[in-house]
Design an enzyme around this catalytic site. Structure first.
Site: not given
Length: 521
Positions: A9, A19-20
């Site tokens: 993802y 953010f990730d």
């Protein structure tokens, strides 16, 4: 809910700021869905996905990290955007999934535990990512089944397969490499997909397997140890790959059986064959070329299949076989060595291949028996015959044309003759061209010298001999050319070769033999 999943993802905010990302870490995310280990929005958003499905999830704050957020990473009340690709799904209740992709029409036997198998495979993860292939190594994967040498899923997935069958086997992680994975190619908790083609298999306890494809109705004799067999064959692997053929060389394979000249499996597989029989011999590797194989055509541990056609066989001790087809009644005179005979014949191989026939010529074959003018087996088979008698002779090669054969006759071939005796003329002893029926005349020279000039030219000699034959006082060596026999007789007596015989030159054969013995003594 409750499924174990692996996925990649990218996580961003509304403004696109990341953010990730699992991609940045170089590792997929793995976990159980629907049991509270993920944020609620992900737990819900991942349910119902398929492998390789891509989804865009928008997770509101109350289903994400709420009013608290994650310090230094996700501010309070942030809406989160996830781009997800599903890579793997499995459940602890999953079983092996086997799909048959192709199966041979005939399958006499299937894989069981303790069998040794040779197979090709492509191995991928559930999303299609390849991790290994036997094809890239240009070699089958060879191993025992059910003995712990394979992952459990493959041990189970290969059971019941036929040689030549192709299967898709989907293996959940707990039947594969589990939590640890394998090296860098198989991640932890990965389901594996194998497309398998079973090339061959056998059991170390296997013997030779025989299939009688065609057996002649008449089989008077079967091959045993010590027999010399001539046969054609096609040799294939279990997947049908041809590795050798005698037909391609247009020459039979010739060998003794039961003597160790050929692989043990063929030594066994040719026992009991009939002439003309077609037989399939399946040989396990421990009775063939073993773990090492041979050359670049027979791999190690390969099962070999030989389709053989028996042309003929014999034993070095075999005599001539004689079958009397017809013998005239009142047969009192039969052939002996030194007799001159005329006969018709057909000659063929035992598989029916026609070789020669006297019927192709204007007149019968002529021969003096015992004069080394025909092969030994045919000479033997023509002895003791009456005029008009018909025989079938089976002549083994050591009484025929031997290992080398002859023009039109293969080496080590057993020959079949159909013979019919047309005429018979009584012969003379070896070394004689003429014999007297009684005692020769006294003063032989004077009687031969018809014009009484003290010498005998060729014409006088010929006239005298023909007169003796006509009056029944003697007989010439039988021949198709009696003039040549008389000429040879004259040449023997004309010792100085001046064209005339003198009294000193003329000697009977019996007198010559006695003089020779005296000289030797």
């Amino acid at each position: 809910m409750g499924d174990f999943i692996r996925y990649h993802y990218n996580g961003t905010f509304k403004d696109g700021k990341k953010f990730d990302s699992s991609y940045d870490r170089g590792a997929t995310v793995a976990g159980v869905v629907g049991v509270g280990r993920l944020i609620t929005g992900m737990d819900r958003g991942l349910q119902g996905m398929c492998v390789n499905e891509r989804r865009h999830l928008i997770v509101p704050p109350h289903l994400g990290y709420g009013s608290i957020g994650v310090a230094g990473l996700i501010p309070p009340d942030a809406t989160l955007y996830f781009d997800v690709v599903m890579l793997d799904i499995w459940n602890k209740d999953d079983k092996l999934q086997i799909t048959t992709l192709a199966k041979p029409e005939h399958c006499n036997r299937t894989v069981e535990n303790s069998d040794f198998v040779r197979y090709h495979y492509n191995g991928t993860l559930l999303d299609g990512t390849p991790f290994d292939s036997s094809y890239s190594k240009d070699s089958t994967y060879d191993t025992y089944v059910g003995t712990g040498w394979l992952i459990k899923g493959m041990d189970q997935g290969l059971l019941g397969m036929c040689a030549g069958e192709k299967r898709s086997i989907i293996i959940p992680p707990f039947l594969a490499y589990g939590e640890k994975g394998y090296g860098t190619v198989i991640p932890p908790q990965a389901s594996l997909v194998f497309t398998v083609l079973l090339v061959d298999f056998h059991n170390p306890k296997d013997g030779v397997s025989l299939e009688h494809l065609e057996v002649p109705a008449s089989c008077r004799r079967r091959a045993v140890t010590g027999d010399f067999v001539r046969y054609h064959y096609n040799g294939t692997l279990m997947d049908g790959t041809l590795f050798d053929s005698s037909y391609s060389r247009n020459q039979t394979y010739n060998t003794y059986i039961g003597k160790g000249y050929i692989i043990p499996g063929m030594d066994q597989g040719l026992q009991g064959v009939c002439i003309g029989e077609r037989r399939r011999v399946v040989v396990p590797p421990h009775l063939a070329y073993g773990e090492n194989g041979v050359g670049n055509k027979i791999p190690g541990s390969a099962v070999l299949i030989f389709d053989v056609h028996i042309i003929d066989f014999h034993n070095p001790d075999d005599p001539v076989e004689i079958e009397t087809v017809h013998r005239p009644e009142g047969c009192n005179v039969t052939t002996r060595d030194r007799d001159f005979i005329r006969y018709h014949y057909n000659c063929s191989l035992l598989d029916g291949t026609r070789l020669f026939s006297s019927h192709d010529y204007e007149k019968p074959q002529e021969v003096t028996l015992g004069a080394n003018k025909v092969i030994e087996g045919l000479n033997s088979g023509l002895l003791g015959m009456c005029v008009g008698e018909r025989r079938v002779l089976i002549v083994p090669p050591h009484l025929g044309h031997g290992e080398s054969g002859a023009r039109g006759v293969p080496g080590s071939a057993v020959l079949r003759f159909e013979v019919e005796l047309i005429s018979l003329e009584e012969g003379v002893p070896e070394g004689y061209l003429f014999i007297w029926h009684g005692d020769p005349p006294e003063n032989l020279f004077e009687q031969m010298d018809l014009n009484k000039d003290g010498q005998i030219p060729a014409d006088e000699f010929s006239t005298f001999i023909k007169t003796q034959v006509a009056e029944g006082k003697g007989r010439l060596m039988p021949s198709s050319d009696p003039e040549k026999v008389i000429a040879d007789m004259f040449g023997n007596q004309d010792r100085n070769q001046d064209g005339r015989i003198t009294a000193e030159e003329l000697k009977l054969k019996s007198d010559e033999d006695r003089e020779k013995v005296h000289e030797e003594l």
